[in-house]
Structure formats: structure tokens, C-alpha cells
Design a protein around this motif. Structure first.
Motif, PDB file in Angstrom:
ATOM      1  N   UNK A  98       0.733  -1.148  -0.043  1.00 31.28           N
ATOM      2  CA  UNK A  98      -0.017  -0.167  -0.006  1.00 31.28           C
ATOM      3  C   UNK A  98       0.887   1.200  -0.215  1.00 31.28           C
ATOM      4  N   UNK A  99       1.922   1.230   0.819  1.00 31.20           N
ATOM      5  CA  UNK A  99       2.606   2.515   0.826  1.00 31.20           C
ATOM      6  C   UNK A  99       3.516   2.522  -0.239  1.00 31.20           C
ATOM      7  N   UNK A 100       4.175   1.312  -0.674  1.00 28.00           N
ATOM      8  CA  UNK A 100       4.929   1.436  -2.033  1.00 28.00           C
ATOM      9  C   UNK A 100       4.135   2.096  -3.159  1.00 28.00           C
ATOM     10  N   UNK A 101       2.856   1.896  -3.291  1.00 23.77           N
ATOM     11  CA  UNK A 101       1.862   2.244  -4.428  1.00 23.77           C
ATOM     12  C   UNK A 101       1.381   3.684  -4.192  1.00 23.77           C
ATOM     13  N   UNK A 102       1.971   4.286  -3.496  1.00 25.00           N
ATOM     14  CA  UNK A 102       2.014   5.620  -3.479  1.00 25.00           C
ATOM     15  C   UNK A 102       2.666   6.529  -4.553  1.00 25.00           C
ATOM     16  N   UNK A 103       3.448   5.780  -5.637  1.00 25.39           N
ATOM     17  CA  UNK A 103       4.222   6.376  -6.486  1.00 25.39           C
ATOM     18  C   UNK A 103       3.265   6.768  -7.543  1.00 25.39           C
ATOM     19  N   UNK A 104       2.073   6.249  -7.873  1.00 23.32           N
ATOM     20  CA  UNK A 104       1.242   6.997  -8.983  1.00 23.32           C
ATOM     21  C   UNK A 104       0.942   8.419  -8.559  1.00 23.32           C
ATOM     22  N   UNK A 105       0.543   8.616  -7.237  1.00 20.86           N
ATOM     23  CA  UNK A 105       0.108   9.956  -6.545  1.00 20.86           C
ATOM     24  C   UNK A 105       1.080  10.786  -6.976  1.00 20.86           C
ATOM     25  N   UNK A 126      -9.070  12.953 -10.279  1.00 21.71           N
ATOM     26  CA  UNK A 126      -8.969  11.612 -10.728  1.00 21.71           C
ATOM     27  C   UNK A 126      -7.979  10.834  -9.936  1.00 21.71           C
ATOM     28  N   UNK A 127      -6.973  11.483  -9.473  1.00 27.06           N
ATOM     29  CA  UNK A 127      -5.914  10.758  -8.749  1.00 27.06           C
ATOM     30  C   UNK A 127      -6.303  10.408  -7.263  1.00 27.06           C
ATOM     31  N   UNK A 128      -7.472  11.115  -6.698  1.00 24.68           N
ATOM     32  CA  UNK A 128      -7.938  10.855  -5.458  1.00 24.68           C
ATOM     33  C   UNK A 128      -8.865   9.570  -5.701  1.00 24.68           C
ATOM     34  N   UNK A 129      -9.715   9.725  -6.734  1.00 22.91           N
ATOM     35  CA  UNK A 129     -10.411   8.674  -6.910  1.00 22.91           C
ATOM     36  C   UNK A 129      -9.746   7.395  -7.104  1.00 22.91           C
ATOM     37  N   UNK A 130      -8.929   7.241  -8.039  1.00 20.97           N
ATOM     38  CA  UNK A 130      -8.090   6.182  -8.315  1.00 20.97           C
ATOM     39  C   UNK A 130      -7.261   5.703  -7.004  1.00 20.97           C
ATOM     40  N   UNK A 131      -6.755   6.446  -6.274  1.00 20.63           N
ATOM     41  CA  UNK A 131      -5.961   6.079  -5.179  1.00 20.63           C
ATOM     42  C   UNK A 131      -7.057   5.425  -4.173  1.00 20.63           C
ATOM     43  N   UNK A 132      -8.097   5.817  -3.916  1.00 28.01           N
ATOM     44  CA  UNK A 132      -9.117   5.203  -3.191  1.00 28.01           C
ATOM     45  C   UNK A 132      -9.510   3.939  -3.560  1.00 28.01           C
ATOM     46  N   UNK A 158       9.969   4.613   0.588  1.00 23.72           N
ATOM     47  CA  UNK A 158      11.315   4.826  -0.278  1.00 23.72           C
ATOM     48  C   UNK A 158      11.037   4.554  -1.733  1.00 23.72           C
ATOM     49  N   UNK A 159      10.425   3.168  -1.819  1.00 26.82           N
ATOM     50  CA  UNK A 159      10.041   2.612  -2.958  1.00 26.82           C
ATOM     51  C   UNK A 159       9.002   3.760  -3.850  1.00 26.82           C
ATOM     52  N   UNK A 160       8.235   4.233  -3.309  1.00 23.42           N
ATOM     53  CA  UNK A 160       7.263   5.168  -3.855  1.00 23.42           C
ATOM     54  C   UNK A 160       8.001   6.431  -4.384  1.00 23.42           C
ATOM     55  N   UNK A 161       8.934   6.987  -3.555  1.00 18.62           N
ATOM     56  CA  UNK A 161       9.812   8.168  -3.929  1.00 18.62           C
ATOM     57  C   UNK A 161      10.618   7.861  -4.972  1.00 18.62           C
ATOM     58  N   UNK A 162      11.434   6.738  -4.948  1.00 22.76           N
ATOM     59  CA  UNK A 162      12.314   6.126  -5.935  1.00 22.76           C
ATOM     60  C   UNK A 162      11.837   5.967  -7.360  1.00 22.76           C
ATOM     61  N   UNK A 163      10.470   5.435  -7.304  1.00 17.06           N
ATOM     62  CA  UNK A 163       9.909   5.192  -8.691  1.00 17.06           C
ATOM     63  C   UNK A 163       9.226   6.478  -9.168  1.00 17.06           C
ATOM     64  N   UNK A 164       8.740   7.334  -8.380  1.00 17.92           N
ATOM     65  CA  UNK A 164       8.075   8.417  -9.001  1.00 17.92           C
ATOM     66  C   UNK A 164       9.263   9.334  -9.540  1.00 17.92           C
ATOM     67  N   UNK A 165      10.220   9.362  -8.545  1.00 18.51           N
ATOM     68  CA  UNK A 165      11.466  10.310  -9.164  1.00 18.51           C
ATOM     69  C   UNK A 165      12.098   9.736 -10.358  1.00 18.51           C
ATOM     70  N   UNK A 240      -1.662  11.188 -16.906  1.00 19.89           N
ATOM     71  CA  UNK A 240      -2.671  10.193 -17.184  1.00 19.89           C
ATOM     72  C   UNK A 240      -1.987   8.688 -16.852  1.00 19.89           C
ATOM     73  N   UNK A 241      -0.816   8.609 -17.113  1.00 17.94           N
ATOM     74  CA  UNK A 241       0.108   7.345 -16.804  1.00 17.94           C
ATOM     75  C   UNK A 241       0.062   7.002 -15.419  1.00 17.94           C
ATOM     76  N   UNK A 242       0.265   8.106 -14.596  1.00 13.40           N
ATOM     77  CA  UNK A 242       0.434   7.799 -13.201  1.00 13.40           C
ATOM     78  C   UNK A 242      -0.881   7.420 -12.796  1.00 13.40           C
ATOM     79  N   UNK A 243      -1.973   8.384 -13.109  1.00 14.81           N
ATOM     80  CA  UNK A 243      -3.250   7.878 -12.589  1.00 14.81           C
ATOM     81  C   UNK A 243      -3.600   6.407 -12.961  1.00 14.81           C
ATOM     82  N   UNK A 244      -3.517   6.063 -14.302  1.00 15.55           N
ATOM     83  CA  UNK A 244      -3.864   4.801 -14.775  1.00 15.55           C
ATOM     84  C   UNK A 244      -2.971   3.500 -14.108  1.00 15.55           C
ATOM     85  N   UNK A 245      -1.851   3.930 -13.584  1.00 15.65           N
ATOM     86  CA  UNK A 245      -1.184   2.901 -13.085  1.00 15.65           C
ATOM     87  C   UNK A 245      -1.741   2.242 -11.740  1.00 15.65           C
TER      88      UNK A 245
END
Length: 305
Positions: A98-105, A126-132, A158-165, A240-245
Motif C-alpha cells: 500500500x505504501x509503495x504504491x503511493x508512486x502514482x500519486x 482523478x488521482x484521489x478517486x483512483x487512489x481510493x 522509499x519505493x514510492x519516492x524512487x519510482x516516482x522520481x 494520465x499514466x500516473x493515474x492509470x497505474x
């Protein structure tokens, strides 16, 4: 400017990542994680070598990239997987995922820092709805975060930060060709192999089914997916790629249900609706207009807020 074709290519990565859980099941879960990273990224490199061979060269010209590109490429691929497996071994899998998958946001929010990109209200909604929807799939309602697993939680963040970065910086390095990712995969495989020799026993696949899982992982979610993602974030609609992830865990769950490894639930149906709705709004297909005493929904393809 981003192109619809590049966005579609990037979206293919999301589908391939959705196959990750099912293909990992084929390996029977007996192969140590760092060994699996070394094997699959090695196959990803061989996949790119086949492409280069068909084009009549060895790909050596793609090694000549700025040091920043090597740092982002290898740091993103190897750093993410190193932190991910640490998190999975030091925290409950559901919470770590769950925490690692913060990267799309983070991709959607950080994309506002990119030149010629603008964060619109529909992106945020869109990102709020998809994140929910993602939280419904990945969270465990019976357990909260526990201090004893703090190290694992930090690694997951750190996963979320690394992949989004990695994704955002790849956009800044869009002049670096996607073929260079083949060399990043090779270095990632070698680093994972070194860590494996130091930290893990070696366990080879025990049967044809396990070998099939390893090869499929190396070709799909660990191979082609990283090449198409690189092209997508460099030339497509990165927001869009971030949200669709968020569709990746949804696809994963659906495939597991089809394979008899999971079961349909109300949470899955609700997550599906939220992720699809969030993606449509973010893409501009649905416009949500809120006014004093009334609300409206219209179908559109525009970019207005």
C-alpha cells in the motif's frame, strides 16, 4: 508535447505489471528475491540484445549516455527493487504494498514541476478517486500500521519516492533513447546478483512451470514493461499514466480470480469503479462540474479545468 501513441505504449506497461502477481505464482515462491531480480533483469537485457541484433548492431552506442542518465536509470530500477524486497521482508505485505504504491500519486503531483506540464483540477480529482480504489484493493481493514515494522514502512515509502522520481526525471532526460534502458537492466541484474551472492542461498527453478514463470517475468513485467514505460513517460501524457497505474493491482486481482487464485468481492467491484472513473476524469473524457446547488457530468475530450 505528448502524443496519444506514446501514452498508449506507456499504458501497456500498466497491463504487464498487472500480470506480475500471477506470473510470480508460477515460480512457486521458492526463488530468493534478489536472485529472481538478477535472472529477470538479465532476461530483459537479452531481450534488448535480440532487438539490437535484428537491427544489425550490438547496442554499444547506447552505452554512451550522461552520468545523470545512468544514475537515474540504474538507481531507479535497482533502488526500487532493493527497497521493495526489504519492505516485504520487514513489514506486512499488504501494508508495504500500500505504501509503495503511493508512486502514482507522486507522479501526478510532481509532474507539475515539469516544463510545459500543468496540474489541473481534473488530475487531482482523478488521482484521489483512483487512489481510493487502490486502497480498497491493497489495504487490510483489520490491522493498522504498527511501530514494530517502521523500517519496512520506511523502505516502502522509499519505493514510492524512487519510482516516482525515476519516472519524472526520465521525462527530463527524454533525449536519452529508450534502448539505453537495456544497459540499465544489465547493470541492475549484475548488482542484484552480487547482493544475492552475499545475502541469499541460490535456489534454481525446480520444474518447467517455474522456469516458465521466470522467463515470462523477464519478457513481460520486468522486460518489455520497463522499455514501454520509459517511452511513455518521456513522450506521452505522464499525468494520465500516473493515474492509470492504479489499474495494475486491479488487473492483477482480476487475473488471479480468473486463474482461481482469488475471489470476487464487493471491494473489487468498488475499486474497479473508482479506478475507471478516476482515469476517465483525469483523461478529460468525463468533466465534473460543480455549481451552487447543482452538479453536472458531461462527456468531453477537452483539457479545461
Amino acid at each position: 508535447m505528448h502524443t496519444p501513441q506514446a501514452t498508449l505504449i506507456g499504458l501497456f506497461s500498466v497491463f504487464l505489471w498487472g500480470t506480475l502477481a500471477l506470473l510470480t505464482r508460477l515460480t512457486d515462491g521458492l526463488i530468493p528475491p534478489l536472485q529472481l531480480v538478477a535472472m529477470t533483469f538479465g532476461l530483459a537485457y537479452l531481450l534488448m540484445q535480440i532487438r539490437w541484433f535484428c537491427l544489425g548492431h550490438t547496442g554499444v552506442l547506447y552505452m554512451r549516455q550522461p552520468w545523470q542518465a545512468w544514475l537515474v536509470g540504474v538507481g531507479g530500477l535497482f533502488g526500487y527493487h532493493l527497497c521493495y524486497f526489504f519492505a516485504m521482508n520487514h513489514a506486512p505485505a499488504a501494508h508495504a504494498g500500500l505504501l509503495a504504491y503511493l508512486w502514482p500519486v507522486l507522479i501526478v503531483l510532481l509532474s507539475a514541476l515539469l516544463p510545459s506540464e500543468k496540474l489541473l483540477k481534473r488530475h487531482l480529482l482523478g488521482v484521489v478517486l483512483a487512489a481510493l480504489g487502490g486502497w480498497l484493493l491493497l489495504s487490510d481493514p483489520d490491522e493498522g500500521l504498527q511501530p514494530a515494522y517502521a523500517a519496512g514502512y520506511m523502505a516502502a515509502l522509499a519505493c514510492a519516492l524512487i519510482w516516482s522520481g525515476y519516472s519524472i526525471l526520465s521525462r527530463r532526460l527524454k533525449s536519452v533513447p529508450t534502448d539505453a534502458v537495456g544497459w540499465y537492466c544489465l547493470v541492475t541484474a549484475l548488482l542484484a546478483l552480487a547482493c544475492h551472492w552475499l545475502l541469499e542461498p541460490t535456489v534454481w527453478p525446480a520444474n518447467a512451470r517455474s522456469w516458465l514463470g521466470v522467463v515470462a517475468l523477464g519478457i513481460g513485467p520486468v522486460g518489455i514493461a520497463f522499455f514501454t514505460w520509459d517511452y511513455g513517460v518521456k513522450h506521452g501524457n505522464i499525468q494520465l499514466l500516473g493515474i492509470a497505474s492504479y489499474a495494475a493491482p486491479l488487473i492483477s486481482t482480476i487475473l488471479l480470480i480468473m486463474a482461481g487464485e482469488a475471489y470476487m468481492s464487493d471491494a473489487l467491484i468498488a475499486a474497479c469503479a473508482l479506478i475507471v472513473l478516476g482515469s476517465l476524469i483525469a483523461a478529460g473524457v468525463l468533466n465534473i462540474r460543480m455549481g451552487a446547488g447543482k452538479a453536472g457530468v458531461s462527456v468531453s475530450s477537452g483539457d479545461t479545468e
